[in-house]
Scaffold this motif. Sequence first.
Motif, PDB file in Angstrom:
ATOM      1  N   PHE A 237       0.853  -1.197   0.000  1.00 41.50           N
ATOM      2  CA  PHE A 237       0.000   0.000   0.000  1.00 41.50           C
ATOM      3  C   PHE A 237       0.886   1.243   0.000  1.00 41.50           C
ATOM      4  O   PHE A 237       2.003   1.222   0.475  1.00 41.50           O
ATOM      5  CB  PHE A 237      -0.881   0.006   1.258  1.00 41.50           C
ATOM      6  CG  PHE A 237      -1.842  -1.137   1.323  1.00 41.50           C
ATOM      7  CD1 PHE A 237      -2.977  -1.167   0.519  1.00 41.50           C
ATOM      8  CD2 PHE A 237      -1.593  -2.207   2.163  1.00 41.50           C
ATOM      9  CE1 PHE A 237      -3.846  -2.235   0.572  1.00 41.50           C
ATOM     10  CE2 PHE A 237      -2.461  -3.277   2.219  1.00 41.50           C
ATOM     11  CZ  PHE A 237      -3.592  -3.295   1.424  1.00 41.50           C
ATOM     12  N   ASN A 238       0.377   2.326  -0.517  1.00 41.16           N
ATOM     13  CA  ASN A 238      -0.827   2.519  -1.313  1.00 41.16           C
ATOM     14  C   ASN A 238      -0.443   2.525  -2.780  1.00 41.16           C
ATOM     15  O   ASN A 238       0.694   2.850  -3.117  1.00 41.16           O
ATOM     16  CB  ASN A 238      -1.498   3.834  -0.955  1.00 41.16           C
ATOM     17  CG  ASN A 238      -2.136   3.835   0.435  1.00 41.16           C
ATOM     18  OD1 ASN A 238      -2.504   2.805   0.973  1.00 41.16           O
ATOM     19  ND2 ASN A 238      -2.245   5.024   1.019  1.00 41.16           N
ATOM     20  N   THR A 239      -1.396   2.220  -3.656  1.00 43.85           N
ATOM     21  CA  THR A 239      -1.142   2.209  -5.096  1.00 43.85           C
ATOM     22  C   THR A 239      -2.228   2.986  -5.820  1.00 43.85           C
ATOM     23  O   THR A 239      -3.077   3.609  -5.192  1.00 43.85           O
ATOM     24  CB  THR A 239      -1.095   0.774  -5.649  1.00 43.85           C
ATOM     25  OG1 THR A 239      -2.433   0.229  -5.685  1.00 43.85           O
ATOM     26  CG2 THR A 239      -0.207  -0.126  -4.794  1.00 43.85           C
TER      27      THR A 239
ATOM     28  N   LEU B 227       6.378   3.895 -12.841  1.00 45.40           N
ATOM     29  CA  LEU B 227       5.073   4.560 -12.874  1.00 45.40           C
ATOM     30  C   LEU B 227       4.522   4.868 -11.494  1.00 45.40           C
ATOM     31  O   LEU B 227       3.401   5.380 -11.383  1.00 45.40           O
ATOM     32  CB  LEU B 227       4.057   3.685 -13.623  1.00 45.40           C
ATOM     33  CG  LEU B 227       4.268   3.505 -15.124  1.00 45.40           C
ATOM     34  CD1 LEU B 227       3.253   2.508 -15.684  1.00 45.40           C
ATOM     35  CD2 LEU B 227       4.161   4.849 -15.850  1.00 45.40           C
ATOM     36  N   LEU B 228       5.263   4.566 -10.434  1.00 47.41           N
ATOM     37  CA  LEU B 228       4.693   4.708  -9.096  1.00 47.41           C
ATOM     38  C   LEU B 228       4.238   6.130  -8.818  1.00 47.41           C
ATOM     39  O   LEU B 228       3.053   6.383  -8.556  1.00 47.41           O
ATOM     40  CB  LEU B 228       5.699   4.258  -8.036  1.00 47.41           C
ATOM     41  CG  LEU B 228       5.204   4.355  -6.581  1.00 47.41           C
ATOM     42  CD1 LEU B 228       4.105   3.346  -6.328  1.00 47.41           C
ATOM     43  CD2 LEU B 228       6.360   4.162  -5.592  1.00 47.41           C
ATOM     44  N   GLY B 229       5.159   7.080  -8.866  1.00 54.45           N
ATOM     45  CA  GLY B 229       4.802   8.454  -8.546  1.00 54.45           C
ATOM     46  C   GLY B 229       3.773   9.035  -9.490  1.00 54.45           C
ATOM     47  O   GLY B 229       2.803   9.667  -9.067  1.00 54.45           O
ATOM     48  N   ALA B 230       3.961   8.815 -10.786  1.00 53.46           N
ATOM     49  CA  ALA B 230       3.045   9.387 -11.778  1.00 53.46           C
ATOM     50  C   ALA B 230       1.634   8.828 -11.622  1.00 53.46           C
ATOM     51  O   ALA B 230       0.647   9.572 -11.683  1.00 53.46           O
ATOM     52  CB  ALA B 230       3.574   9.110 -13.182  1.00 53.46           C
ATOM     53  N   ASN B 231       1.509   7.522 -11.410  1.00 56.54           N
ATOM     54  CA  ASN B 231       0.182   6.933 -11.306  1.00 56.54           C
ATOM     55  C   ASN B 231      -0.506   7.289 -10.000  1.00 56.54           C
ATOM     56  O   ASN B 231      -1.737   7.410  -9.946  1.00 56.54           O
ATOM     57  CB  ASN B 231       0.267   5.416 -11.460  1.00 56.54           C
ATOM     58  CG  ASN B 231       0.329   4.987 -12.910  1.00 56.54           C
ATOM     59  OD1 ASN B 231       0.826   5.725 -13.758  1.00 56.54           O
ATOM     60  ND2 ASN B 231      -0.160   3.797 -13.212  1.00 56.54           N
ATOM     61  N   LEU B 232       0.261   7.476  -8.921  1.00 57.48           N
ATOM     62  CA  LEU B 232      -0.357   7.903  -7.670  1.00 57.48           C
ATOM     63  C   LEU B 232      -0.853   9.342  -7.775  1.00 57.48           C
ATOM     64  O   LEU B 232      -1.932   9.675  -7.266  1.00 57.48           O
ATOM     65  CB  LEU B 232       0.636   7.757  -6.519  1.00 57.48           C
ATOM     66  CG  LEU B 232       0.857   6.324  -6.033  1.00 57.48           C
ATOM     67  CD1 LEU B 232       2.009   6.265  -5.034  1.00 57.48           C
ATOM     68  CD2 LEU B 232      -0.400   5.759  -5.389  1.00 57.48           C
ATOM     69  N   GLU B 233      -0.097  10.199  -8.440  1.00 54.37           N
ATOM     70  CA  GLU B 233      -0.565  11.573  -8.678  1.00 54.37           C
ATOM     71  C   GLU B 233      -1.845  11.556  -9.504  1.00 54.37           C
ATOM     72  O   GLU B 233      -2.817  12.274  -9.208  1.00 54.37           O
ATOM     73  CB  GLU B 233       0.520  12.380  -9.403  1.00 54.37           C
ATOM     74  CG  GLU B 233       1.713  12.743  -8.567  1.00 54.37           C
ATOM     75  CD  GLU B 233       1.475  13.952  -7.676  1.00 54.37           C
ATOM     76  OE1 GLU B 233       0.332  14.448  -7.623  1.00 54.37           O
ATOM     77  OE2 GLU B 233       2.436  14.400  -7.027  1.00 54.37           O
ATOM     78  N   GLU B 234      -1.854  10.744 -10.560  1.00 55.85           N
ATOM     79  CA  GLU B 234      -3.043  10.646 -11.404  1.00 55.85           C
ATOM     80  C   GLU B 234      -4.230  10.098 -10.622  1.00 55.85           C
ATOM     81  O   GLU B 234      -5.374  10.533 -10.807  1.00 55.85           O
ATOM     82  CB  GLU B 234      -2.756   9.754 -12.606  1.00 55.85           C
ATOM     83  CG  GLU B 234      -3.933   9.638 -13.562  1.00 55.85           C
ATOM     84  CD  GLU B 234      -3.684   8.655 -14.689  1.00 55.85           C
ATOM     85  OE1 GLU B 234      -4.414   8.731 -15.696  1.00 55.85           O
ATOM     86  OE2 GLU B 234      -2.789   7.802 -14.554  1.00 55.85           O
TER      87      GLU B 234
ATOM     88  N   ILE C 175      -8.719  11.556   0.181  1.00 53.90           N
ATOM     89  CA  ILE C 175      -8.081  11.500  -1.137  1.00 53.90           C
ATOM     90  C   ILE C 175      -6.600  11.839  -1.018  1.00 53.90           C
ATOM     91  O   ILE C 175      -5.728  11.143  -1.557  1.00 53.90           O
ATOM     92  CB  ILE C 175      -8.778  12.459  -2.118  1.00 53.90           C
ATOM     93  CG1 ILE C 175     -10.218  12.006  -2.394  1.00 53.90           C
ATOM     94  CG2 ILE C 175      -7.992  12.548  -3.434  1.00 53.90           C
ATOM     95  CD1 ILE C 175     -11.034  12.977  -3.223  1.00 53.90           C
ATOM     96  N   ASN C 176      -6.311  12.901  -0.297  1.00 58.84           N
ATOM     97  CA  ASN C 176      -4.918  13.340  -0.179  1.00 58.84           C
ATOM     98  C   ASN C 176      -4.054  12.392   0.629  1.00 58.84           C
ATOM     99  O   ASN C 176      -2.828  12.475   0.583  1.00 58.84           O
ATOM    100  CB  ASN C 176      -4.866  14.747   0.426  1.00 58.84           C
ATOM    101  CG  ASN C 176      -5.252  15.828  -0.572  1.00 58.84           C
ATOM    102  OD1 ASN C 176      -4.872  15.754  -1.747  1.00 58.84           O
ATOM    103  ND2 ASN C 176      -6.016  16.808  -0.126  1.00 58.84           N
ATOM    104  N   SER C 177      -4.695  11.486   1.389  1.00 61.37           N
ATOM    105  CA  SER C 177      -3.926  10.540   2.196  1.00 61.37           C
ATOM    106  C   SER C 177      -3.389   9.367   1.381  1.00 61.37           C
ATOM    107  O   SER C 177      -2.715   8.497   1.934  1.00 61.37           O
ATOM    108  CB  SER C 177      -4.785  10.002   3.347  1.00 61.37           C
ATOM    109  OG  SER C 177      -5.739   9.043   2.884  1.00 61.37           O
ATOM    110  N   LEU C 178      -3.658   9.330   0.087  1.00 66.67           N
ATOM    111  CA  LEU C 178      -3.100   8.246  -0.728  1.00 66.67           C
ATOM    112  C   LEU C 178      -1.577   8.210  -0.577  1.00 66.67           C
ATOM    113  O   LEU C 178      -0.973   7.139  -0.508  1.00 66.67           O
ATOM    114  CB  LEU C 178      -3.493   8.439  -2.190  1.00 66.67           C
ATOM    115  CG  LEU C 178      -3.100   7.329  -3.152  1.00 66.67           C
ATOM    116  CD1 LEU C 178      -3.779   6.019  -2.800  1.00 66.67           C
ATOM    117  CD2 LEU C 178      -3.415   7.725  -4.594  1.00 66.67           C
TER     118      LEU C 178
END
Length: 596
Positions: A74-76, A490-497, A560-563
């Motif tokens: 977690f988290n993804t 893709l971790l950072g980019a996909n979590l931002e998305e 949402i922001n806690s992802l």
Amino acid sequence: MKKIIIAGIIVIAGVFTSCQEFEDDFLDAPAQSTLDESIIFSTPGLARGAVDGIMEPMGQTNSYRGRFIPFYGFNTDAEWNYSSDDVGSSQGDLCIYDAKPNNSQMNSSNNAWAMMYLGIERANICIRGLREFGNPEPGTELGQLLGEALTLRAVYYADLMKAWGDVPARFEPINSETIYLAKSNRDIIYKQIIADLGEASDLVAWPNETSSTTSVERVNKAFVKSFRARLAMIASGYQQYPDGVRRSNDPALSVQNMYTLALDEATDVIESGTAHLEPSFEDFWRSYNEENVSAGGESLWEIPFSAGRGRVLFSFAVRHRGVDQHTGQARGGIAGPLPTVFYDFDEDDTRRDVTCVPYQWGNPDADGFSVQELVGLDTWYFGKYRYEWMNRYVTSTNDDGVNKIYMRFAEVLLIAAEAANELQGPGAAAPYLKEVRMRAFPSELHAEKVDSYVDGLSSPQDMFNAIVKEHMYEFTGEMERKQNLIRWNLLGANLEEAKIKMFNLKNRTGEYADVPSTLYYKYEEDAETLEIYGLNRNEDVNPGPEYSAFEWTTIEDDMINSLFKLGVNPDDRQFWPIWQVFLDSSNGLLVNDYGY
């Protein structure tokens, strides 16, 4: 019958002592063994007890059982832990990319790190003993046991590296000169365990080929080869090194070498016919919850837990608020799919309603009977894990005894697709991706949802993007996503998305503009099962007076922001820190990297 993880019947040179107790006074003491190693490792029955003991640390409370399985992964962009928005929570910090070395969930001498090294020490002793005294040839019971020991050691190392990155490499039993070790470059360990699995694949039997491989609780050739393929993809993938996020600099771990190895191993398993997708996605997960451990199907290997161990359903099942007709354990629901995942599925995909559950089992009445109750838009549960699908009634207050699936055949198909796409192009990848999707969609939709969809992926990038999405549809809730996002860079980019998408869902804008804001429900004839209208897009008309309305809008900004923690880049925190207790007991040799 499910195998119970128990310690082997022997104790060899303190191997069952916690690895945090390897002090000078211990190593200077006489070795305490009930039998000589030459007898143990030349006698199949005794050697089996020793190899079984390699897995025993997995069942300890602070090991896989109660810490690693519940929190790693977690988290993804598909999964989150519901402690994520608890400010200052030691559990939440593990998931929002803000773990500290003194994390109270993890900073103990019997934590997963210690238990993994305890398992490695046991494996090292077994491997040494079997090589020296057992004559472990392919096709022999002792050969099978050596292959199992090599594989289990690789499992521990693979999990250490995916959680902590670079870790100490121990491939021989501890002696007075190796009590304290610094971290090794993980590339060295990956090369060793990939080679070990190559040896193990020659030693162990295919599923159901011998009496030793009739259960997924035992290591078999299909799992070894599949696991080797997985590790090849990971070793050549992106990951955070002390000098930044990159691929390995070791030529042996190049994409060309590792993808070729992965494709060879995956196609060996596929063509062997010893493993296969179950015809129905739902039936597979029902069978899993029913604790069917027969080898030769979709599950390749599982971490085996006894009825008094293991917290898979305890952690991840659809939530039960009380002891009721389905469970004597009021648990489940510490995590779930992101609220966007349900709406990202094709509505005809049969995996959707198995994976994403929008209800809990409420407080039972005076007779212990509970019914399904809708929960908020921000709270979904993993429907792959359900007490109500079990054949037995769980009575333990702390454990459910259900195994953890470590790898299944669908992953082998997606590995083959990804490797073939990289090496040979999308046409070579297409058959493997089609096989996964054929199980997901009704046969009458195969022409559109399988053939046309896959055949339309005309470039390697299109095929890769489709495989990334397919992985989410297939594996949400199995906590395999995080490591794959890391290796895909893709971790950072996909979590931002994912955050952007959740705000769009909350506001019913963009790709979620047609998601209804009200659900309508009634109960089926069994008086416990919900019939829900309004979950699908554009289902926004009241279906009739027999239905009750339920507002379907609640999703708070803070959640949402806690992802991941605001101000933190997940790509800078791909790994947990080494816990302080291990730093303090390392004689100054262990340090944390990655800015910790």
